[in-house]
Design an enzyme around this catalytic site. Structure first.
Site, short mmCIF file in Angstrom:
data_model
loop_
_atom_site.label_atom_id
_atom_site.label_comp_id
_atom_site.label_asym_id
_atom_site.label_seq_id
_atom_site.Cartn_x
_atom_site.Cartn_y
_atom_site.Cartn_z
N LYS A 157 0.82 -1.20 0.00
CA LYS A 157 0.00 0.00 0.00
C LYS A 157 0.86 1.25 0.00
CE LYS A 157 -3.77 -2.04 2.78
NZ LYS A 157 -4.92 -1.79 1.89
N ARG A 177 -10.23 -11.59 2.17
CA ARG A 177 -11.15 -12.61 1.66
C ARG A 177 -10.53 -14.00 1.68
NH1 ARG A 177 -11.85 -9.37 -3.78
NH2 ARG A 177 -11.45 -7.73 -2.25
#
Length: 500
Positions: A280, A354
């Site tokens: 990120k 996920r």
């Protein structure tokens, strides 16, 4: 905080401060506020007439009786327009008054129950909201601060005052529930606010174990060796770059009670999300300590469930790991095998949450539940679509309806998203059974669609994406800046309503 209830007149309370209320547009107060006004020689009416107090939502005025009342201070809090007043207004008014009392140095506060009179809200509901608003509004994360000499102490005792003895039982029941639920939310806030060097997979697991012992939950910590032996390759793919081994906290309320309906709650527990190899940007990267807010919500909800002794079997699963880059970390293009047996192609290691969830969802089926609900700070697309007022929810329609009703009651609100088959087209892979991400378009929904492929067949399931709700950037009446604890009250309210 100590919560007390008493039967009597608010104007007769000998207290550091008493709290009454006023709706917007009222020129001559009646009820408890009118009685206090009369004892003060019309001081509240004078404030209104002068335009200094209008009763707008969360407006506060402070009066000093000077001998007219045994209380040292009178706080008048605005409730806004009567026709728009709801239970949420009670929480906000209680929080606003409590914060003002703290600013004044008040440690013992007596208050009427907002909304239980002219507001026509049932006493138990109003009392619960009063206690929730007060405790949540006064929350501060201070466990790492060392210089607190100039910080006002918190309110230590809240006394709810009701004139009608017939309402005392409902008052006490609501206050007791409100305290349990608010304290569980504050627990989740503590876990979220704690920096990632302290809130690691191992320390969160041990905290959960300690909490379980305190409230009577069964707790088991699944270690990495067992996770690997079971075949949770998706979960472990995220842990490959982590500094600590992966763990999964398993909490159970009414463990072994096969005669009770079972519900499994699953919370994403990324204790710090660097993005992994798909790293990120550095701006605001510190906020990624909140990526375990789903796990915090589940742990908090299970603690409240046990204390409220709900007539359900409830299981909480919190898969925990960091998502960090190193030479062993998963790479874009890697393929891993999930617990269900499906192979998954990884396109972005920053879509890691996920991957934990799919193995936890499959594992949830071993408890043979009536329903599975997962909650996660999953996608930036949720924040784009809905912002902060509501989290996204999708899945089984009846279960989504339960969550929407619970969200309206608790004000941890959720809004439904579709799971049309067309969204699954984005998840096709040339080299594996499924790709774990789609395009940017509909990213919140495609993430949910991906999760749906790993839910045990025949079990109703719902997914809550609360990416925008994990950390509060702005101070709100009962949600200070920082970890919000979103989801605790939502999940507990759903469970309290489960049997109708």
């Amino acid at each position: 905080m100590q919560i007390q209830t008493t039967v009597g007149k608010i104007q007769d309370q000998e207290a550091q401060a008493i709290v009454v209320n006023l709706f917007e547009g009222v020129a001559a107060p009646d009820g408890a506020t009118g009685a206090v006004d009369a004892a003060l020689g019309g001081a509240i009416r004078a404030l209104i007439a002068a335009g200094d107090f209008r009763g707008k939502r969360n407006e506060v005025a402070v009066l000093y009786p000077g001998g007219g009342l045994p209380a040292r201070r009178v706080l008048v809090v605005g409730l806004g327009k009567a026709e728009k007043f709801t239970v949420e207004g009670i929480r906000q008014a209680a929080a606003t008054a409590a914060r003002k009392a703290r600013d004044l140095g008040v440690t013992q506060l007596h208050t009427v129950v907002h909304g239980a009179g002219v507001g026509a809200i049932e006493m138990e509901t109003a009392a619960q909201a009063m206690v929730e608003g007060t405790i949540l509004g006064l929350y501060r994360y201070q466990e790492l601060k060392t210089q607190l000499e100039d910080v006002r102490p918190n309110v230590e005792t809240l006394t709810l005052v009701e004139f009608d003895p017939a309402k005392l039982a409902a008052l006490e029941a609501g206050a007791a529930a409100g305290r349990v639920i608010a304290e569980a939310t504050c627990l989740a806030r503590d876990l979220i606010n704690r920096p990632a060097n302290l809130a690691t997979p191992s320390t969160i697991a041990e905290t959960a174990r300690t909490l379980a012992e305190a409230v009577g939950l069964q707790c088991r910590i699944m270690e990495k060796a067992e996770i690997e032996a079971l075949g949770m390759g998706a979960f472990l793919s995220v842990n490959k770059g982590g500094g600590e081994p992966a763990k999964m906290v398993i909490l159970e309320h009414n463990a072994g009670r096969e005669d009770l309906p079972a519900v499994v709650l699953v919370g994403k527990g990324i204790t710090f999300d660097s993005g992994g190899i798909s790293i990120k940007p550095s701006q605001d990267l510190w906020k990624m300590k909140d990526d375990m807010a789903g796990a915090a919500a589940v742990i908090g909800a299970l603690c409240a469930t046990a204390q409220l002794n709900l007539p359900l079997r409830v299981v909480g699963l919190a898969p925990l790991t960091e998502n960090m880059p190193d030479a062993l970390a998963s790479k874009p293009g890697d393929v891993v095998k999930s617990l269900k047996g499906l192979t998954v192609e990884i396109h972005s290691t920053d879509a890691e949450g996920r991957m934990l969830l799919i193995d936890a969802l499959t594992y949830a089926g071993t408890f043979k539940p009536q329903a599975i609900v997962d909650i996660a700070t999953l996608t930036g697309a949720q924040a784009v679509a809905l912002g902060t007022p509501a989290a996204a929810v999708m899945g089984d329609e009846a279960l989504v309806a339960r969550l929407r009703a619970a969200g309206e009651a608790s004000y941890d609100r959720v809004w439904p998203m579709p799971l049309f088959e067309e969204y699954g087209e984005q998840l096709k892979s040339d080299v594996a059974d499924v790709c774990h991400v789609g395009s940017r378009a509909g990213g919140c929904i495609t993430a949910g669609f991906f999760l749906s492929k790993f839910v045990p067949e025949g079990i109703p399931w719902a997914h809550i994406d609360m990416a925008a709700q994990g950390l509060a950037d702005d101070d709100r009446p009962y949600i200070p800046r920082g970890g919000a604890g979103f989801g605790v009250r939502l999940l507990v309210e759903m469970l309290r309503r489960w049997n109708g």
